[in-house]
Motif scaffolding. Sequence first.
Motif, PDB file in Angstrom:
ATOM      1  N   GLN A  84       0.787  -1.317   0.062  1.00 29.63           N
ATOM      2  CA  GLN A  84       0.213  -0.141   0.181  1.00 29.63           C
ATOM      3  C   GLN A  84       0.884   1.438   0.227  1.00 29.63           C
ATOM      4  O   GLN A  84       0.300   2.369  -0.630  1.00 29.63           O
ATOM      5  N   LEU A  85       2.037   1.239   0.634  1.00 25.37           N
ATOM      6  CA  LEU A  85       2.971   2.244   0.809  1.00 25.37           C
ATOM      7  C   LEU A  85       3.284   2.964  -0.745  1.00 25.37           C
ATOM      8  O   LEU A  85       3.475   4.145  -0.739  1.00 25.37           O
ATOM      9  N   LYS A  86       3.446   2.083  -1.609  1.00 26.48           N
ATOM     10  CA  LYS A  86       3.762   2.557  -2.811  1.00 26.48           C
ATOM     11  C   LYS A  86       2.987   3.804  -3.457  1.00 26.48           C
ATOM     12  O   LYS A  86       3.575   4.726  -3.992  1.00 26.48           O
ATOM     13  N   GLY A  87       1.580   3.867  -3.371  1.00 27.70           N
ATOM     14  CA  GLY A  87       0.762   4.595  -4.091  1.00 27.70           C
ATOM     15  C   GLY A  87       1.171   5.996  -3.144  1.00 27.70           C
ATOM     16  O   GLY A  87       1.061   7.179  -3.660  1.00 27.70           O
ATOM     17  N   LEU A  88       1.319   6.044  -1.912  1.00 29.96           N
ATOM     18  CA  LEU A  88       1.514   7.312  -1.052  1.00 29.96           C
ATOM     19  C   LEU A  88       3.045   7.883  -1.407  1.00 29.96           C
ATOM     20  O   LEU A  88       3.106   8.821  -1.650  1.00 29.96           O
ATOM     21  N   TYR A  89       3.918   6.906  -1.585  1.00 30.04           N
ATOM     22  CA  TYR A  89       5.355   7.392  -2.003  1.00 30.04           C
ATOM     23  C   TYR A  89       5.308   8.092  -3.404  1.00 30.04           C
ATOM     24  O   TYR A  89       5.905   9.179  -3.435  1.00 30.04           O
ATOM     25  N   ASP A  90       4.554   7.361  -4.369  1.00 29.19           N
ATOM     26  CA  ASP A  90       4.698   8.050  -5.831  1.00 29.19           C
ATOM     27  C   ASP A  90       4.100   9.691  -5.738  1.00 29.19           C
ATOM     28  O   ASP A  90       4.154  10.428  -6.107  1.00 29.19           O
ATOM     29  N   SER A  91       2.910   9.603  -4.779  1.00 31.25           N
ATOM     30  CA  SER A  91       2.030  11.006  -4.604  1.00 31.25           C
ATOM     31  C   SER A  91       2.831  11.832  -4.035  1.00 31.25           C
ATOM     32  O   SER A  91       2.674  13.227  -4.370  1.00 31.25           O
ATOM     33  N   PHE A 143       5.024  21.019  -3.694  1.00 33.49           N
ATOM     34  CA  PHE A 143       5.679  21.788  -2.631  1.00 33.49           C
ATOM     35  C   PHE A 143       6.825  20.539  -2.078  1.00 33.49           C
ATOM     36  O   PHE A 143       6.448  19.471  -1.967  1.00 33.49           O
ATOM     37  N   GLN A 144       7.917  20.814  -1.920  1.00 38.86           N
ATOM     38  CA  GLN A 144       8.949  19.797  -1.566  1.00 38.86           C
ATOM     39  C   GLN A 144       9.883  20.153  -0.173  1.00 38.86           C
ATOM     40  O   GLN A 144      10.574  19.349   0.264  1.00 38.86           O
ATOM     41  N   ASP A 145       9.315  21.190   0.540  1.00 36.80           N
ATOM     42  CA  ASP A 145       9.676  21.234   1.959  1.00 36.80           C
ATOM     43  C   ASP A 145       9.191  20.760   2.829  1.00 36.80           C
ATOM     44  O   ASP A 145       8.622  21.027   3.948  1.00 36.80           O
ATOM     45  N   ASP A 157      -0.622  18.758  -5.621  1.00 37.17           N
ATOM     46  CA  ASP A 157      -0.889  20.040  -5.032  1.00 37.17           C
ATOM     47  C   ASP A 157      -1.083  20.062  -3.768  1.00 37.17           C
ATOM     48  O   ASP A 157      -1.623  21.196  -3.148  1.00 37.17           O
ATOM     49  N   GLY A 158      -1.285  18.781  -3.178  1.00 33.63           N
ATOM     50  CA  GLY A 158      -2.074  18.860  -1.939  1.00 33.63           C
ATOM     51  C   GLY A 158      -1.373  19.694  -0.875  1.00 33.63           C
ATOM     52  O   GLY A 158      -1.877  20.407   0.002  1.00 33.63           O
ATOM     53  N   ILE A 159      -0.083  19.336  -0.498  1.00 34.99           N
ATOM     54  CA  ILE A 159       0.683  19.915   0.358  1.00 34.99           C
ATOM     55  C   ILE A 159       0.740  21.438   0.253  1.00 34.99           C
ATOM     56  O   ILE A 159       0.539  22.005   1.146  1.00 34.99           O
ATOM     57  N   LYS A 160       0.897  21.811  -1.061  1.00 29.40           N
ATOM     58  CA  LYS A 160       1.146  23.270  -1.126  1.00 29.40           C
ATOM     59  C   LYS A 160      -0.328  23.886  -0.738  1.00 29.40           C
ATOM     60  O   LYS A 160      -0.230  24.952  -0.191  1.00 29.40           O
TER      61      LYS A 160
END
Length: 305
Positions: free
Chosen positions: A15-22, A28-30, A97-100
């Motif tokens: 299951q973690l692979k999908g979250l990792y890809d997203s 936003f990368q900080d 753009d979720g975190i942004k």
Amino acid sequence: MLVTVFTPTYNRQKQLKGLYDSLCSQTFQDFEWLIVDDGSEDNTADVVKEWIEEEKINIRYHYQQNNGKHIAMNWAVANAKGTLFVTMDSDDVFRDDGIKIMVNAWKSIPDEQKETIASVKARCFDPATEKPVGRDIPHEHQMCSYLDAKYKYKFDSEMVSMTRIDVLKEFPNPDIRGGYKNGGLRFYPEGIWQDLAARKYKTLFINDQICGYTQDNSESLLGRGKKYNRYKENIHLWPHVINDNLDYFFYDPKSFIKAFVGVSMDGFFLKMSVNEMLNLARGLLRKSMTFCFIPIGYLCYVKRR
């Protein structure tokens, strides 16, 4: 780091692979991705090691003995490098753009108000249908108490939160250990600390649907199709609701009736005596109401046993 994205995991390498890809796709990368492995016996550690070596995003991995999500979260909060903290379960995914979006919402709050705000909450969507989960938030955003959102306005369905790390440190989970393998808690209900924090802080709710969330209906008292197995966790939730939130009863009677029934239903699962169930409620009014709902609690217990 401005943001720590925390993921507790237990035997969820696929299951973690999908979250990792997203997370790799975020505009936003900080942020750092802090994975706390709650005693997995699969190849989670090896998979995460490969991702760390890819150096696409900042990842930290911590392995702990199986003690439950709440203990993993306590460790993550104590060791996070970010000032804002987001919990993403292993089967969740972020919009690019979720975190942004969440960071921009936080930055839009005037500096003089930030001390009174605990979190930014955004809506989720169903990854299978891409339809939004829950009720629309009026005017695209609303600043209010989490308790008001839940009981008065009823738009607090499953949402993703970005919370100040100092607020989380103020309201830690109880140190109840044991974990799934040892018959302990898999998690301590997160709504409890959020309710308690809501007496002191407000939350900014935004209408953006940024998190793909797989819904789990197993908390329903009379749900079908799944074996009910949350009684060890929910026996902490129901007394909190009736003891700490009863001033909201008339806004949402159904939720409180569910809690009164849940005390005895889960009490029967835990082989508690009637006296022990009643002792979970504070004061004569709450004890009397708990007693009145015991027959219904027993019927629910029989149905779900």
